[in-house]
Design an enzyme around this catalytic site. Structure first.
Site, short mmCIF file in Angstrom:
data_model
loop_
_atom_site.label_atom_id
_atom_site.label_comp_id
_atom_site.label_asym_id
_atom_site.label_seq_id
_atom_site.Cartn_x
_atom_site.Cartn_y
_atom_site.Cartn_z
N LYS A 1 -10.18 -5.21 10.38
CA LYS A 1 -11.26 -4.55 9.64
C LYS A 1 -12.58 -4.48 10.42
CE LYS A 1 -9.36 -5.59 5.10
NZ LYS A 1 -9.57 -6.17 3.77
N SER B 1 0.80 -1.23 0.00
CA SER B 1 0.00 0.00 0.00
C SER B 1 0.84 1.28 0.00
CB SER B 1 -0.98 -0.01 1.18
OG SER B 1 -1.90 -1.06 1.01
#
Ligand code: ATR
Length: 265
Positions: A66, A17
């Protein structure tokens, strides 16, 4: 001072990322920095709040946080609610906005990069865990002829299917059916394994998509051996990042050169 962003996970060392977001920033001339932060397993919320207090503008969230990111958010997008998980947080003055860009990342890779129109297609989703959950709503919005969710634990597939108004069950339900697209969202590849699929599961010209990237999985090897087209999940990784960049900056970066760059690396 550049705006600060980060990705939180555990482990996080191999995350691509930072590289992807740095490319997007360079492309669009945005002044930002993006770092990878390993949060302690029991300290995710504290780590995120410390980052926010230090001036962070937003962050991505990956395994295993998450669901905790979902709980931390004070506002959640429809696609985050549908997934029950958040991979993108944005810090506003008095709000923590939670979004989920995983499913739209998959859909964009399939439609824009691989040229597959999902409308009217028969789609099989393998797995009913975290990776599968983000996919249901964006895929159903493309109006496939059918979305079937298959999972080792059949009840989990049925439960998930009920949320997305489609069908689900165990792998024993698959013989006699074939699909234009099969997406592997199981963790089986990590163990060098794959779900038990019938040899004739792919429709002619069918596509096998593995959410994993960077290695040839048993699922993709099986698909290739049975005449299907194959794709790993690198495009999805870049597309979910592009959507997060859009959520934060209001700009759409060009993902194709970044996918190419990562492929070559
Ligand atoms: P993730 O967040 O990566 O989705 P997860 O929530 O633990 O991880 O879910 C893992 C998924 O892979 C589940 O659907 C799991 O099936 P079960 O629900 O029956 O556990 C599936 N999975 C893991 N190993 C598998 C294997 N060897 N064969 C088939 N499915 C497997």
């Amino acid at each position: 001072m550049p705006d600060r962003y980060a990705v939180f996970g555990n482990p996080i060392t191999h995350s691509k990322s930072p590289r992807i977001q740095a490319e997007f920033a360079r492309q669009t001339g945005q002044d930002l920095v993006y770092e990878a932060i390993e949060a302690p397993l029991a300290g995710f919320a504290d780590a995120v709040m410390a980052f926010r207090a230090a001036g962070g503008r937003g962050c991505n969230v990956t395994v295993p946080f998450k669901e905790q990111a979902y709980a931390l958010a004070t506002w959640r997008s429809e696609r985050a609610k549908a997934a029950g998980a958040v991979n993108t947080l944005s810090f506003a003055d008095d709000e923590i906005r939670g979004d989920n860009t995983d499913g739209i990342g998959l859909v964009r890779d399939l439609t824009d990069n691989l040229g597959l129109d999902l409308a009217g297609k028969r789609i099989l989703l393998l797995g009913a865990g975290g990776a599968a959950r983000g996919v249901g709503l964006p895929v159903m919005e493309c109006k496939p002829a059918e979305l079937f969710i298959a999972n080792r634990t059949a009840d989990k597939a049925r439960e998930l299917a009920a949320r997305f108004n489609c069908h689900g069950g165990g792998y024993d339900a698959l013989p006699g059916h074939c699909f234009d697209l099969i997406v592997n969202a199981t963790a089986a590849s990590l163990a060098g394994d794959m779900p038990p699929l019938p040899n004739d599961i792919f429709a002619p010209g069918g596509l096998a998509y593995d959410m994993m990237y960077g290695r040839d999985t048993p699922f993709l090897a099986f698909a290739r051996a049975h005449g299907a087209h194959c794709s790993d999940g690198l495009g999805m990784l870049v597309e979910q990042a592009a959507e997060a960049f859009f959520v934060w900056r209001g700009l759409r970066p060009d993902s194709a050169p970044v996918i190419k760059l990562l492929r070559e690396a």
